[in-house]
Write an enzyme that holds these catalytic residues in place. Sequence first.
Site, mmCIF file in Angstrom:
data_model
loop_
_atom_site.group_PDB
_atom_site.id
_atom_site.type_symbol
_atom_site.label_atom_id
_atom_site.label_comp_id
_atom_site.label_asym_id
_atom_site.label_seq_id
_atom_site.Cartn_x
_atom_site.Cartn_y
_atom_site.Cartn_z
ATOM 1 N N ASP A 67 44.316 46.181 47.486
ATOM 2 C CA ASP A 67 43.833 46.199 46.107
ATOM 3 C C ASP A 67 44.781 47.045 45.249
ATOM 4 O O ASP A 67 46.007 46.882 45.354
ATOM 5 C CB ASP A 67 42.385 46.700 46.065
ATOM 6 C CG ASP A 67 41.682 46.380 44.749
ATOM 7 O OD1 ASP A 67 41.138 45.278 44.625
ATOM 8 O OD2 ASP A 67 41.683 47.242 43.854
ATOM 9 N N TYR A 82 42.088 49.346 35.039
ATOM 10 C CA TYR A 82 42.345 47.956 34.650
ATOM 11 C C TYR A 82 42.879 47.895 33.221
ATOM 12 O O TYR A 82 43.822 47.147 32.932
ATOM 13 C CB TYR A 82 41.062 47.128 34.768
ATOM 14 C CG TYR A 82 40.672 46.821 36.185
ATOM 15 C CD1 TYR A 82 40.951 45.588 36.758
ATOM 16 C CD2 TYR A 82 40.020 47.770 36.972
ATOM 17 C CE1 TYR A 82 40.596 45.299 38.067
ATOM 18 C CE2 TYR A 82 39.667 47.495 38.282
ATOM 19 C CZ TYR A 82 39.958 46.261 38.819
ATOM 20 O OH TYR A 82 39.610 45.993 40.116
ATOM 21 N N HIS A 134 38.879 41.344 51.918
ATOM 22 C CA HIS A 134 39.502 42.287 50.997
ATOM 23 C C HIS A 134 39.380 43.736 51.445
ATOM 24 O O HIS A 134 40.252 44.556 51.161
ATOM 25 C CB HIS A 134 38.850 42.112 49.624
ATOM 26 C CG HIS A 134 39.514 42.853 48.522
ATOM 27 N ND1 HIS A 134 40.772 42.545 48.064
ATOM 28 C CD2 HIS A 134 39.097 43.905 47.769
ATOM 29 C CE1 HIS A 134 41.103 43.360 47.078
ATOM 30 N NE2 HIS A 134 40.105 44.200 46.878
#
Length: 379
Positions: free
Chosen positions: A178, A304, A356
């Site tokens: 990630d 983000y 993930h």
Amino acid sequence: MSIEPFSIEVPESVLTDLRRRLEMTRWPDEIEGSGWDYGMNLAYLRELVAYWLDSFDWRAQEQLLNSFPQFKAEVDGMGLHFIHAKGQGPDPLPLIISHGWPGSFFEMYKIIGPLTDPANHGGDPQDSFDVIVPSLPGYGFSDRPDMRGVDVKRVAELFMQLMTQELGYERFGAQGGDWGSAISLRLGEAYPDKLIGVHVNMLPVKLEPSEEEPSEDEQRWRKQLQQFQKDGGGYSHIQGTRPQTLAYGLNDSPAGLAGWIVEKFRAWSDCHNDIECVFSKDELLTNVMIYWVTQTINSSMRLYYENSHSDSVVGSRVEVPTGVAIFPREIMIPPQGLASQQYNIQRWATMGAGGHFAALEQPAALVHEIRAFFRQLRK
């Protein structure tokens, strides 16, 4: 040196307030039979909150977390929390492992022992590591940035200073998934003289314009990305554009926070639609609690925003030796040929199961790959 020992000690008043908020949860409606199609399933979240109230023992989980040697260091004005577990072997290799969102340093709790002390976990003591697992800035028990611009490049700068100036390592390896993969690869791009190698379990690859017809593998990958953006990428767009607006609800409602985070653990894992065949309720809630007790959901989502408003992606080819573990239910799986144009890939392993959250889902398989990749780079 500014390093101080750190122990997690959440005040009882925080837990009392949490219980009150959970008991006062105002539940939304749901279309009958919709399952998880619209997002977090109502029945499962009710079940999880009931467990949170009646059975979850934060103090036991706190004790588990505190069984790892934790520290906090002031690095260029930013307080960084990290685990620093020394290797039990003849020549441990320093390895910084970076997590992502919506995970935390807790993701690594199953792999720290096997990496630091392989002899006691069925391995060769020659494969031992000094393992450093930081909480990203704005995550968990690290400080929340109070300025703009703390993007992947800045996090990599801070982690480089942590490893070299604070911990005194001349060269080291990096691993992550990630955001942790982007940070690890940025370390390799920016500091090739310091990085022995980079290993990732998620590989970001740039879409370069080309006049040639894409290969079948590239066409498949592009369709995969398009499908993910259509059906599952809304969280990223919201967090990259309006995280502050979202934060009011998530910072105020523990049930809302759990819904936002746990839905991703189901969607991105190799759980075959049964989340608890991969993660226990205790694991899910411990991760959520790290966000709740530190009030870091807003600052974590800002990563983000910072990256979508910067050129923080890896820019040039990464020449540092790179290893990749491809887990079948990862969000994005680029073609090896295309990835090799952007990274000096020395090991590419296709895993049999996992998604993930590799360190939680398939810890033994991930440990095997980390050992195997760095074994060839040890001097």
